[in-house]
Design a protein around this motif. Structure first.
Motif, PDB file in Angstrom:
ATOM      1  N   GLY A 116       5.689  -3.877  -0.779  1.00 32.64           N
ATOM      2  CA  GLY A 116       5.588  -2.927  -1.876  1.00 32.64           C
ATOM      3  C   GLY A 116       5.646  -3.686  -3.184  1.00 32.64           C
ATOM      4  O   GLY A 116       5.870  -4.905  -3.207  1.00 32.64           O
ATOM      5  N   SER A 117       5.479  -2.982  -4.282  1.00 31.76           N
ATOM      6  CA  SER A 117       5.418  -3.655  -5.581  1.00 31.76           C
ATOM      7  C   SER A 117       6.789  -3.935  -6.174  1.00 31.76           C
ATOM      8  O   SER A 117       6.967  -4.919  -6.899  1.00 31.76           O
ATOM      9  CB  SER A 117       4.614  -2.795  -6.562  1.00 31.76           C
ATOM     10  OG  SER A 117       5.259  -1.545  -6.790  1.00 31.76           O
ATOM     11  N   GLU A 118       7.787  -3.103  -5.858  1.00 33.16           N
ATOM     12  CA  GLU A 118       9.060  -3.207  -6.578  1.00 33.16           C
ATOM     13  C   GLU A 118       9.778  -4.533  -6.379  1.00 33.16           C
ATOM     14  O   GLU A 118      10.379  -5.051  -7.343  1.00 33.16           O
ATOM     15  CB  GLU A 118       9.988  -2.022  -6.242  1.00 33.16           C
ATOM     16  CG  GLU A 118      10.521  -1.945  -4.824  1.00 33.16           C
ATOM     17  CD  GLU A 118       9.570  -1.243  -3.888  1.00 33.16           C
ATOM     18  OE1 GLU A 118       9.995  -0.947  -2.750  1.00 33.16           O
ATOM     19  OE2 GLU A 118       8.418  -0.988  -4.284  1.00 33.16           O
ATOM     20  N   MET A 129       2.309  -5.185   4.556  1.00 37.66           N
ATOM     21  CA  MET A 129       1.049  -4.765   3.947  1.00 37.66           C
ATOM     22  C   MET A 129      -0.052  -5.773   4.245  1.00 37.66           C
ATOM     23  O   MET A 129       0.183  -6.973   4.321  1.00 37.66           O
ATOM     24  CB  MET A 129       1.261  -4.635   2.439  1.00 37.66           C
ATOM     25  CG  MET A 129       0.138  -3.966   1.685  1.00 37.66           C
ATOM     26  SD  MET A 129       0.543  -3.825  -0.087  1.00 37.66           S
ATOM     27  CE  MET A 129       1.879  -2.628  -0.016  1.00 37.66           C
ATOM     28  N   SER A 133       3.769   1.589  -8.759  1.00 41.78           N
ATOM     29  CA  SER A 133       5.026   1.253  -8.096  1.00 41.78           C
ATOM     30  C   SER A 133       5.184   2.063  -6.831  1.00 41.78           C
ATOM     31  O   SER A 133       4.829   3.231  -6.766  1.00 41.78           O
ATOM     32  CB  SER A 133       6.205   1.518  -9.041  1.00 41.78           C
ATOM     33  OG  SER A 133       7.425   1.295  -8.356  1.00 41.78           O
ATOM     34  N   THR A 134       5.739   1.430  -5.804  1.00 45.59           N
ATOM     35  CA  THR A 134       5.999   2.126  -4.547  1.00 45.59           C
ATOM     36  C   THR A 134       7.425   2.656  -4.493  1.00 45.59           C
ATOM     37  O   THR A 134       7.871   3.138  -3.460  1.00 45.59           O
ATOM     38  CB  THR A 134       5.768   1.188  -3.359  1.00 45.59           C
ATOM     39  OG1 THR A 134       6.574   0.005  -3.527  1.00 45.59           O
ATOM     40  CG2 THR A 134       4.314   0.784  -3.252  1.00 45.59           C
TER      41      THR A 134
END
Length: 496
Positions: free
Chosen positions: A300-302, A345, A493-494
């Motif tokens: 995820g992006s965070e 991912m 953002s996830t």
């Protein structure tokens, strides 16, 4: 005399038939009274054919039934290209492409209206990694060998890869299985990977031993260090080396015991957050004097937002010199199926996300991105460079160059090509002197073909390819520019 011979043959025939009948009767009795297999219990003898056909099915599909682009994890067309490149043969085709260009997500490169003339070819420029390290690394090639440990792969496989890497002018990652004499004898540039078990540089309690680290760094051919946090095929799970693949030499090199499976912890025990991670990177860089990066999988992006924010707070010198991104589709010798299939991912999405975040935080020139995960053909590598990668590494592409037939026996000690086994019987088939040339030719072919794609889209260097040079096929069969599908700076953002 002829009559006596016929009588003898008749007796042998009757004996053979009798033994066959006896074997069938014994199997029928065993099947009927065993309790763990319902099919064999209900259908004695005949039920055994189900298991036989199931075991043989994957091999029959590979050779007789599957179309060129149907197989998983790699299809026949992909393997065929690698094999021809490794042999030094022509990879030109006749009549037309067999690739289905209507599959959503398929990349199509945008040819320039007025491409450079043939003598204005695209060529690869070296790129510096680790400008703040005492010994920065000027990496000559954008395509290199990903981590494959001695232990996971055999001695002749390591030798062939190391020698081939030197001939091709590319680096070789050791994988987490430590540095063996066979890496060093090849004379290639080496990236030493530090896994969660810290094989080769660990104290008895599993912590990092600085003296062992300095000894590794003292080798001139060891150019960088990679701190592995996660691997694509098993994010959240440490490495697994089955006991049957642990020889006395491997045990000594890794610092482990014989006789049982070797498991790496699922993470570094002394790294609890990104602050600890940056501290560890800085420590290794100070001890070795060489560039240090991390390897991980995008979930995820965070996490990357947090990492890059912390780097900005501490200053750019605190940053890892590179980040290797492994896709959830990445391969390994042994992994639980749920992790291999369901966690992490894809590199096709993760690379775009992290590239955007890195560039948004102004770290493009400080942190190099290395993409990994089923990138074995020129189109895969060219796509990754256009998506934001500075380098691409491949493991399974080079396994195919060594002669891998995708027998799916990597987690056992029975690899028929000698690549992932320590059984001398099978290793005899892997002749180092022949395979090192295949490794070098494959690497050079990838580089040449990617440069050809770059020339076609109108840029002078493969890393100058951008998202606008790629179109992605949509669900309705049309294509859109990748920079419109994934615009720069549009990272969602996830976080929930």
């Amino acid at each position: 005399m002829m009559g006596g011979l016929l009588d003898f043959l008749a007796q042998v025939f009757v004996l053979v038939i009798g033994l066959v009948v006896l074997a069938i009767v014994v199997m029928a009795i065993l099947d009927r009274f065993q309790t763990h297999d319902a099919i064999r219990r209900n259908y004695p003898v005949i039920g055994r054919f189900r298991h036989l056909f199931t075991a043989l099915g994957e091999f029959f599909r590979q050779y007789f039934f599957a179309m060129d682009r149907e197989e998983m994890p790699f299809n026949r067309a992909q393997r065929h290209w690698v094999n021809h490149a490794a042999e030094g043969g022509s990879n030109t085709l006749a009549f037309g492409s067999t690739r289905d260009l209507s599959v959503p997500g398929t990349p199509i490169f945008v040819n320039a209206a007025f491409p450079p003339l043939d003598d204005q070819f695209a060529s690869t420029e070296p790129m510096m990694i680790g400008p703040t390290a005492r010994q920065p690394y000027m990496a000559p090639s954008f395509f290199n060998i990903s981590g494959m440990s001695y232990g996971a792969i055999s001695k002749p496989a390591v030798q062939a890869l190391a020698r081939g890497a030197r001939k091709a002018g590319i680096w070789m990652n050791t994988g987490e299985g430590a540095l063996s004499p066979y890496h060093l004898e090849g004379g290639c540039d080496i990236v030493f990977q530090i896994g969660t078990a810290k094989y080769g540089v660990q104290n008895p309690d599993g912590s990092l031993n600085d003296d062992k680290l300095r000894a590794i760094a003292a080798h001139d051919t060891v150019k960088m260090f990679e701190l592995k946090l996660a691997q694509g095929a098993k994010p959240g799970k440490g490495g697994i080396l089955p006991a049957e693949k642990i020889t006395p030499e491997i045990a000594k090199i890794r610092g482990i015991e014989m006789g049982h499976d070797s498991f790496s912890p699922n993470r570094h025990l002394e790294i609890d957050d990104f602050g600890d991670l940056l501290d560890m990177v800085a420590h290794i860089r100070e001890v070795t004097g060489k560039p240090v990066g991390i390897k991980t999988v995008v979930g995820g992006s965070e996490p990357f937002e947090e990492l890059f924010r912390l780097i900005i707070e501490r200053g750019e010198d605190s940053a890892p010199d590179f980040i290797t991104l492994d896709g959830g589709e990445g391969g390994t010798g042994a992994s639980p199926m749920p992790l291999m299939d369901l966690v992490g991912m894809s590199i096709r999405e993760g690379l775009l996300m992290v590239s955007d975040l890195r560039d948004r935080h102004g770290l493009k020139e400080r942190i190099r991105l290395i993409a990994s995960g089923k990138l074995v053909n020129p189109g895969d590598v060219a796509w990754a460079l256009a998506a934001g990668a500075d380098f691409v590494t491949s493991a399974r592409g080079f396994m195919f160059a060594l002669g891998c037939i995708q027998a799916l026996k990597c987690n056992k000690n029975t690899c028929p090509t000698g690549i992932t086994t320590h059984n001398p019987r099978f290793q005899k088939g892997l002749v180092v002197e022949a395979k090192e040339d295949r490794v070098a030719r494959y690497a050079k072919a990838i580089i040449k073909e990617v440069e050809t794609i770059a020339h076609s889209v109108g840029v002078a260097e493969p890393r100058l390819m951008r998202r606008r040079h790629v179109r992605l096929v949509m669900a309705d069969g049309t294509s859109r520019p990748m920079n419109e599908v994934f615009p720069r700076g549009n990272v969602v953002s996830t976080m929930t």
